[in-house]
Design an enzyme around this catalytic site. Structure first.
Site, PDB file in Angstrom:
ATOM      1  N   TYR A  24       9.758  -9.811  -1.917  1.00 30.16           N
ATOM      2  CA  TYR A  24       9.031  -8.964  -0.955  1.00 30.16           C
ATOM      3  C   TYR A  24       7.544  -9.331  -0.965  1.00 30.16           C
ATOM      4  O   TYR A  24       6.947  -9.635   0.065  1.00 30.16           O
ATOM      5  CB  TYR A  24       9.224  -7.471  -1.290  1.00 30.16           C
ATOM      6  CG  TYR A  24       8.155  -6.609  -0.680  1.00 30.16           C
ATOM      7  CD1 TYR A  24       8.147  -6.347   0.684  1.00 30.16           C
ATOM      8  CD2 TYR A  24       7.098  -6.112  -1.449  1.00 30.16           C
ATOM      9  CE1 TYR A  24       7.128  -5.606   1.257  1.00 30.16           C
ATOM     10  CE2 TYR A  24       6.087  -5.376  -0.888  1.00 30.16           C
ATOM     11  CZ  TYR A  24       6.102  -5.126   0.468  1.00 30.16           C
ATOM     12  OH  TYR A  24       5.091  -4.406   1.045  1.00 30.16           O
ATOM     13  N   LYS A  35       4.946 -11.485   1.855  1.00 32.75           N
ATOM     14  CA  LYS A  35       3.635 -11.069   2.393  1.00 32.75           C
ATOM     15  C   LYS A  35       2.597 -12.181   2.175  1.00 32.75           C
ATOM     16  O   LYS A  35       1.793 -12.485   3.048  1.00 32.75           O
ATOM     17  CB  LYS A  35       3.163  -9.776   1.719  1.00 32.75           C
ATOM     18  CG  LYS A  35       4.037  -8.574   1.979  1.00 32.75           C
ATOM     19  CD  LYS A  35       3.886  -8.080   3.410  1.00 32.75           C
ATOM     20  CE  LYS A  35       4.850  -6.979   3.763  1.00 32.75           C
ATOM     21  NZ  LYS A  35       4.902  -6.656   5.188  1.00 32.75           N
ATOM     22  N   SER A  56      -0.028  -6.344   1.827  1.00 32.64           N
ATOM     23  CA  SER A  56       0.120  -5.408   0.718  1.00 32.64           C
ATOM     24  C   SER A  56      -0.773  -5.828  -0.445  1.00 32.64           C
ATOM     25  O   SER A  56      -1.002  -7.024  -0.669  1.00 32.64           O
ATOM     26  CB  SER A  56       1.580  -5.433   0.285  1.00 32.64           C
ATOM     27  OG  SER A  56       1.743  -4.843  -0.971  1.00 32.64           O
ATOM     28  N   PHE A 111       4.946  -4.181  12.138  1.00 34.28           N
ATOM     29  CA  PHE A 111       5.456  -3.359  11.028  1.00 34.28           C
ATOM     30  C   PHE A 111       6.915  -3.649  10.726  1.00 34.28           C
ATOM     31  O   PHE A 111       7.503  -2.988   9.880  1.00 34.28           O
ATOM     32  CB  PHE A 111       5.318  -1.863  11.355  1.00 34.28           C
ATOM     33  CG  PHE A 111       3.903  -1.424  11.571  1.00 34.28           C
ATOM     34  CD1 PHE A 111       3.087  -1.136  10.489  1.00 34.28           C
ATOM     35  CD2 PHE A 111       3.379  -1.308  12.851  1.00 34.28           C
ATOM     36  CE1 PHE A 111       1.780  -0.736  10.680  1.00 34.28           C
ATOM     37  CE2 PHE A 111       2.075  -0.909  13.045  1.00 34.28           C
ATOM     38  CZ  PHE A 111       1.272  -0.623  11.960  1.00 34.28           C
TER      39      PHE A 111
HETATM   40  C1  WQD Z   1       3.734   3.526  -8.740  1.00 36.68           C
HETATM   41  C2  WQD Z   1       3.584   3.884 -10.204  1.00 36.68           C
HETATM   42  C3  WQD Z   1       5.272   2.910 -11.606  1.00 36.68           C
HETATM   43  C4  WQD Z   1       8.644   5.121  -9.873  1.00 36.68           C
HETATM   44  C5  WQD Z   1       5.202  -0.924  -4.900  1.00 36.68           C
HETATM   45  C6  WQD Z   1       5.165  -2.324  -4.333  1.00 36.68           C
HETATM   46  C7  WQD Z   1       4.049  -2.453  -3.360  1.00 36.68           C
HETATM   47  C8  WQD Z   1       4.135  -1.417  -2.269  1.00 36.68           C
HETATM   48  C9  WQD Z   1       4.231  -0.062  -2.852  1.00 36.68           C
HETATM   49  C10 WQD Z   1       5.537  -1.393  -0.341  1.00 36.68           C
HETATM   50  C11 WQD Z   1       3.825   2.712 -11.167  1.00 36.68           C
HETATM   51  C12 WQD Z   1       5.403   4.420 -11.607  1.00 36.68           C
HETATM   52  C13 WQD Z   1       7.381   4.643 -10.156  1.00 36.68           C
HETATM   53  C14 WQD Z   1       9.328   5.905 -10.857  1.00 36.68           C
HETATM   54  C15 WQD Z   1       7.398   5.686 -12.298  1.00 36.68           C
HETATM   55  N1  WQD Z   1       5.297  -1.719  -1.510  1.00 36.68           N
HETATM   56  N2  WQD Z   1       6.771   4.911 -11.333  1.00 36.68           N
HETATM   57  N3  WQD Z   1       8.652   6.172 -12.022  1.00 36.68           N
HETATM   58  O1  WQD Z   1       4.885  -0.463  -7.972  1.00 36.68           O
HETATM   59  O2  WQD Z   1       2.541   0.292  -7.326  1.00 36.68           O
HETATM   60  O3  WQD Z   1       3.989  -0.708  -5.623  1.00 36.68           O
HETATM   61  O4  WQD Z   1       5.271  -0.013  -3.828  1.00 36.68           O
HETATM   62  O5  WQD Z   1       6.241  -1.312   0.453  1.00 36.68           O
HETATM   63  O6  WQD Z   1       4.122  -3.701  -2.809  1.00 36.68           O
HETATM   64  O7  WQD Z   1       5.034  -3.247  -5.384  1.00 36.68           O
HETATM   65  O8  WQD Z   1       4.507   1.555  -6.431  1.00 36.68           O
HETATM   66  O9  WQD Z   1       5.484   3.789  -6.200  1.00 36.68           O
HETATM   67  O10 WQD Z   1       6.894   1.947  -7.203  1.00 36.68           O
HETATM   68  O11 WQD Z   1       4.983   2.862  -8.525  1.00 36.68           O
HETATM   69  O12 WQD Z   1       6.872   5.963 -13.380  1.00 36.68           O
HETATM   70  O13 WQD Z   1      10.479   6.327 -10.678  1.00 36.68           O
HETATM   71  O14 WQD Z   1       4.587   4.865 -10.547  1.00 36.68           O
HETATM   72  O15 WQD Z   1       5.571   2.377 -12.871  1.00 36.68           O
HETATM   73  O16 WQD Z   1       2.960   2.873 -12.256  1.00 36.68           O
HETATM   74  P1  WQD Z   1       3.970   0.116  -6.972  1.00 36.68           P
HETATM   75  P2  WQD Z   1       5.554   2.562  -7.024  1.00 36.68           P
END
Ligand code: WQD
Length: 342
Positions: free
Chosen positions: A149, A153, A124, A80
């Site tokens: 990132y 992976k 991921s 991790f």
């Molecule tokens: C989720 C949804 C955003 C923030 C990322 C990484 C992935 C994994 C998890 C790990 C999307 C929307 C988000 C905000 C918003 N990484 N959003 N306002 O992008 O699916 O995945 O995190 O360590 O590898 O790519 O997750 O939580 O950033 O976004 O509207 O302030 O929420 O556009 O639709 P994501 P997220």
């Protein structure tokens, strides 16, 4: 025989350590607290009433790592340790590749030297890039990652495939996480991002707390039911349990390299998450609609059938519990900061 957990005080590492200890495993944790706190060690002990060995080292430091293998009989390694902030990775590609890819290489090299060949890797769903089909199966093409990132992976997955090809006495599980959220039901461990959060759930909870003014919803013109992005949010405790099942699989099955999606199979929109969070916590989460975020895709959710069939694993917790437990951790953490001797 012990299981080595690198990054065992981090968000997903700590929850997995709890499940491993609950399953009666002997554990050795290594961590350098680069993105976690020392207190987590005590919180884990408080939750499980169990003890474990701990080394404060960086897994890139080969000599320190070798010492851990010298002093303990390690049978398997769960990795991790790794940086995980998408935005930061764009700013600091060398740091990301160094820590994630070189770190994994040092670890695998030392494992080989000590003939420890059972490895579980935290990958991921980001490796699917813009997925070919929804729900996403393990057969979907990987690649097309849009940040270091995600690419780190992808590279490590390739390294593991090459390693297994070269020596099929390795026993490897690659677990592709969807969107981990939530916290342990005790409220003692959870996610504590540094600075302003990038991910949705920590952002929502900090708005509910009053630390941030409002949530920016990145786009409401996607082709999804309400126009906002859809993701497969998975409770971190369900995710942690997936690792126990993967370890059992490696223990009983003939040697191989196995890849599994760890997700619920259900997609929820940004606004679903906001509304559910407000409902279960009774807090307001003001938001405004903003332009799309670069690199985002409309929809991502897993087909979790392979993990169900081969690991006998499936998620148990829904989005209400994800929101409730996230909030429990925030409230408890605030109390602990006010009254550190509690
Ligand atoms: C989720 C949804 C955003 C923030 C990322 C990484 C992935 C994994 C998890 C790990 C999307 C929307 C988000 C905000 C918003 N990484 N959003 N306002 O992008 O699916 O995945 O995190 O360590 O590898 O790519 O997750 O939580 O950033 O976004 O509207 O302030 O929420 O556009 O639709 P994501 P997220």
């Amino acid at each position: 025989m012990s299981i080595l957990v690198t990054g065992g005080t981090g968000y997903i590492g700590s929850h997995t350590v709890v499940e491993l200890l609950n399953a009666g495993k002997d554990i050795v944790i290594i961590d350098n607290f680069s993105n976690s706190k020392r207190e987590v060690l005590d919180q884990i002990k408080q939750i499980t009433k169990k003890d474990f060995k701990f080394y404060e080292i960086n897994y890139l430091d080969r000599e320190d790592l070798k010492n851990v293998f010298e002093e303990n009989k390690i049978e398997a390694v769960l990795n991790f340790a790794g940086y995980k902030a998408v935005g930061e990775s764009v700013e600091k590609p060398i740091e990301y590749y160094m820590n994630n890819v070189s770190g994994a290489l040092v670890l695998l090299d030392v494992m080989r030297e000590y003939k420890v060949k059972k490895f579980i890797f935290s990958s991921s769903a980001t490796v699917y890039g813009d997925p070919q089909t929804i729900p996403i199966t393990e057969e979907c093409t990987i690649g097309g990652t849009t940040n270091p990132y995600g690419t780190s992976k992808l590279y490590i997955e390739q390294i593991l495939q090459d390693l297994y090809k070269s020596d099929n006495s390795w026993d490897i599980a690659i677990l592709r996480y969807f969107n981990p959220v939530g916290a342990h039901e005790s409220g003692l461990i959870g996610e504590e991002p540094n600075g302003i959060p990038n991910n949705l759930m920590p952002y929502i909870s900090q708005v509910a707390e009053g630390r941030l003014k409002e949530l920016s919803v990145f786009g409401n013109d996607y082709s999804t039911p309400d126009g906002t992005g859809v993701r497969d949010y998975i409770h971190v405790v369900d995710l942690a349990k997936g690792h126990i099942k993967a370890l059992e699989k490696l223990d009983k099955e003939s040697k191989g390299i196995y890849t599994y999606n760890l997700g619920t199979g259900k997609g929820y929109s940004v606004l679903d998450m906001v509304k559910t969070f407000e409902r279960v916590t009774n807090k307001k989460v003001p938001y405004k609609i903003m332009p799309r975020r670069a690199g985002d895709i409309a929809t991502s959710y897993a087909d979790p059938q392979k993990a169900k069939q081969e690991l006998n694993w499936q998620t148990e917790k829904g989005i209400e519990e994800m929101c409730e437990d996230t909030w429990k951790f925030i409230v408890k953490n605030k109390d602990n900061k006010k009254h550190p001797n509690n």
